[in-house]
Scaffold this motif. Structure first.
Motif, PDB file in Angstrom:
ATOM      1  N   ILE A  77     -29.067 -13.843  18.211  1.00 21.43           N
ATOM      2  CA  ILE A  77     -28.223 -14.019  17.014  1.00 21.43           C
ATOM      3  C   ILE A  77     -28.139 -15.487  16.622  1.00 21.43           C
ATOM      4  N   ILE A  78     -27.858 -16.348  17.602  1.00 16.33           N
ATOM      5  CA  ILE A  78     -27.696 -17.780  17.326  1.00 16.33           C
ATOM      6  C   ILE A  78     -28.990 -18.389  16.792  1.00 16.33           C
ATOM      7  N   THR A  79     -30.108 -18.091  17.445  1.00 16.55           N
ATOM      8  CA  THR A  79     -31.376 -18.693  17.038  1.00 16.55           C
ATOM      9  C   THR A  79     -31.867 -18.156  15.692  1.00 16.55           C
ATOM     10  N   THR A  80     -31.617 -16.876  15.432  1.00 20.87           N
ATOM     11  CA  THR A  80     -32.014 -16.317  14.133  1.00 20.87           C
ATOM     12  C   THR A  80     -31.260 -16.991  12.999  1.00 20.87           C
ATOM     13  N   VAL A  81     -29.966 -17.152  13.180  1.00 21.29           N
ATOM     14  CA  VAL A  81     -29.150 -17.840  12.172  1.00 21.29           C
ATOM     15  C   VAL A  81     -29.601 -19.286  12.020  1.00 21.29           C
ATOM     16  N   TYR A  82     -29.894 -19.940  13.136  1.00 19.29           N
ATOM     17  CA  TYR A  82     -30.320 -21.344  13.091  1.00 19.29           C
ATOM     18  C   TYR A  82     -31.617 -21.509  12.294  1.00 19.29           C
ATOM     19  N   VAL A  83     -32.626 -20.692  12.613  1.00 23.83           N
ATOM     20  CA  VAL A  83     -33.908 -20.798  11.907  1.00 23.83           C
ATOM     21  C   VAL A  83     -33.743 -20.430  10.437  1.00 23.83           C
ATOM     22  N   TYR A  84     -32.933 -19.427  10.159  1.00 29.34           N
ATOM     23  CA  TYR A  84     -32.702 -19.009   8.771  1.00 29.34           C
ATOM     24  C   TYR A  84     -32.096 -20.148   7.951  1.00 29.34           C
ATOM     25  N   LEU A  85     -31.204 -20.913   8.554  1.00 24.73           N
ATOM     26  CA  LEU A  85     -30.540 -22.007   7.840  1.00 24.73           C
ATOM     27  C   LEU A  85     -31.374 -23.279   7.830  1.00 24.73           C
ATOM     28  N   ALA A  87     -34.880 -23.691   8.721  1.00 27.44           N
ATOM     29  CA  ALA A  87     -36.266 -23.586   8.257  1.00 27.44           C
ATOM     30  C   ALA A  87     -36.608 -22.127   8.003  1.00 27.44           C
ATOM     31  N   PRO A  88     -36.081 -21.548   6.936  1.00 27.46           N
ATOM     32  CA  PRO A  88     -36.275 -20.117   6.674  1.00 27.46           C
ATOM     33  C   PRO A  88     -37.736 -19.701   6.550  1.00 27.46           C
ATOM     34  N   GLN A  89     -38.602 -20.632   6.160  1.00 24.57           N
ATOM     35  CA  GLN A  89     -40.020 -20.293   6.034  1.00 24.57           C
ATOM     36  C   GLN A  89     -40.669 -20.011   7.392  1.00 24.57           C
ATOM     37  N   HIS A  90     -40.034 -20.444   8.466  1.00 27.85           N
ATOM     38  CA  HIS A  90     -40.567 -20.213   9.811  1.00 27.85           C
ATOM     39  C   HIS A  90     -40.109 -18.885  10.403  1.00 27.85           C
ATOM     40  N   LEU A  91     -39.083 -18.290   9.842  1.00 26.02           N
ATOM     41  CA  LEU A  91     -38.444 -17.120  10.441  1.00 26.02           C
ATOM     42  C   LEU A  91     -39.439 -15.958  10.589  1.00 26.02           C
ATOM     43  N   PHE A  92     -39.757 -15.627  11.824  1.00 25.39           N
ATOM     44  CA  PHE A  92     -40.674 -14.529  12.176  1.00 25.39           C
ATOM     45  C   PHE A  92     -42.051 -14.672  11.512  1.00 25.39           C
ATOM     46  N   PHE A  93     -42.428 -15.917  11.176  1.00 24.32           N
ATOM     47  CA  PHE A  93     -43.707 -16.132  10.495  1.00 24.32           C
ATOM     48  C   PHE A  93     -44.890 -15.747  11.388  1.00 24.32           C
ATOM     49  N   VAL A 197     -39.010 -15.896  16.920  1.00 21.87           N
ATOM     50  CA  VAL A 197     -38.075 -16.134  15.827  1.00 21.87           C
ATOM     51  C   VAL A 197     -38.500 -17.296  14.932  1.00 21.87           C
ATOM     52  N   GLY A 198     -39.373 -18.169  15.454  1.00 21.30           N
ATOM     53  CA  GLY A 198     -39.882 -19.254  14.626  1.00 21.30           C
ATOM     54  C   GLY A 198     -39.577 -20.650  15.123  1.00 21.30           C
ATOM     55  N   MET A 199     -39.281 -20.791  16.429  1.00 15.54           N
ATOM     56  CA  MET A 199     -38.963 -22.106  16.980  1.00 15.54           C
ATOM     57  C   MET A 199     -40.088 -22.650  17.853  1.00 15.54           C
ATOM     58  N   GLY A 200     -41.286 -22.108  17.704  1.00 17.10           N
ATOM     59  CA  GLY A 200     -42.390 -22.488  18.559  1.00 17.10           C
ATOM     60  C   GLY A 200     -42.867 -23.913  18.423  1.00 17.10           C
ATOM     61  N   GLU A 201     -42.830 -24.463  17.217  1.00 20.45           N
ATOM     62  CA  GLU A 201     -43.376 -25.786  16.999  1.00 20.45           C
ATOM     63  C   GLU A 201     -42.645 -26.854  17.816  1.00 20.45           C
ATOM     64  N   MET A 202     -41.342 -26.736  17.929  1.00 20.88           N
ATOM     65  CA  MET A 202     -40.585 -27.741  18.682  1.00 20.88           C
ATOM     66  C   MET A 202     -40.906 -27.660  20.187  1.00 20.88           C
ATOM     67  N   LEU A 203     -41.490 -26.537  20.613  1.00 18.18           N
ATOM     68  CA  LEU A 203     -41.857 -26.383  22.011  1.00 18.18           C
ATOM     69  C   LEU A 203     -43.339 -26.621  22.233  1.00 18.18           C
ATOM     70  N   ALA A 204     -43.971 -27.266  21.256  1.00 19.37           N
ATOM     71  CA  ALA A 204     -45.366 -27.691  21.353  1.00 19.37           C
ATOM     72  C   ALA A 204     -46.365 -26.539  21.308  1.00 19.37           C
TER      73      ALA A 204
END
Length: 210
Positions: A77-85, A87-93, A197-204
């Motif tokens: 829930i937290i990460t989905t809301v974070y990515v949506y706010l 960088a919405p273009q990354h969400l489940f891309f 969820v779309g946070m992969g780039e920050m984890l290299a």
């Protein structure tokens, strides 16, 4: 080699000096070689103590599945809301647009990142260094700090926060279950979700530009 002084020095070299050294610019081949050498030393230490030949206690396994699902739902829930706010273009891309790449990332991450990390930072660390700290909560805190330090080379404050929180969760799980398998499942579940969820780039890992 089992004196407290030697063990403390070993901890400093493997879990502080080595990760910090990755901030220095020198050939990647040397960094990879040093990392493999350190991992080989850890595996040798585990084999010497016959850690994997000991039957895993698998304590509190019923609680593990319930607690892990509960924590996963909160994280999702937290990460989905974070990515949506943020960088919405990354969400489940990645899973939606690059499904093949997404599956490869999950496999590589689980077996070449999560499993070695849990062997090093939980199985080896708890077996080798528990004698240095009497207070289990302080020991968990130190483990989480050092786990976060291992990701310092990514140069991202958000990654440091995420890995510190993850370190606390994984250390606590390992302390309760004494299972490398279970803590690896938990680690993989949370980590794979971050890529999903779309946070992969920050984890290299490859993200929307991958």
């Amino acid at each position: 080699m089992n004196s407290l002084r030697f063990i403390a020095l070993e901890l400093f070299v493997l879990f502080v000096l080595l990760p910090v050294s990755f901030l220095i610019t020198y050939p990647f081949v040397i960094k990879a070689g040093v990392t493999l050498l350190a991992f080989g030393y850890v595996l040798w230490g585990i084999k010497k103590r016959k850690v994997f030949k000991k039957k895993e206690e698998w304590r509190n396994t019923g609680f593990f599945w319930r607690d892990t699902l509960f924590k996963f739902l909160i994280i999702a829930i937290i990460t989905t809301v974070y990515v949506y706010l943020a960088a919405p273009q990354h969400l489940f891309f990645i899973p939606l647009k690059k499904t093949g790449l997404w599956l490869i990332i999950l496999l590589v991450y689980t077996f070449l990142s999560v499993l070695p990390q849990e062997i090093i930072y939980r199985t080896f660390f708890f077996e080798r260094y528990a004698s240095l700290v009497d207070n289990k909560w302080l020991f968990i805190f130190i483990n989480a700090i050092l786990f976060s330090l291992a990701h310092l080379f990514l140069k991202s404050p958000l990654v440091q926060i995420i890995t510190f929180i993850g370190g606390l969760l994984f250390a606590f799980t390992y302390l309760k279950t004494r299972s490398t398998i279970l803590v690896s499942i938990e680690h993989a579940l949370y980590g794979c979700w971050l890529f999903t969820v779309g946070m992969g780039e920050m984890l290299a890992f490859p993200g929307i530009e991958g």
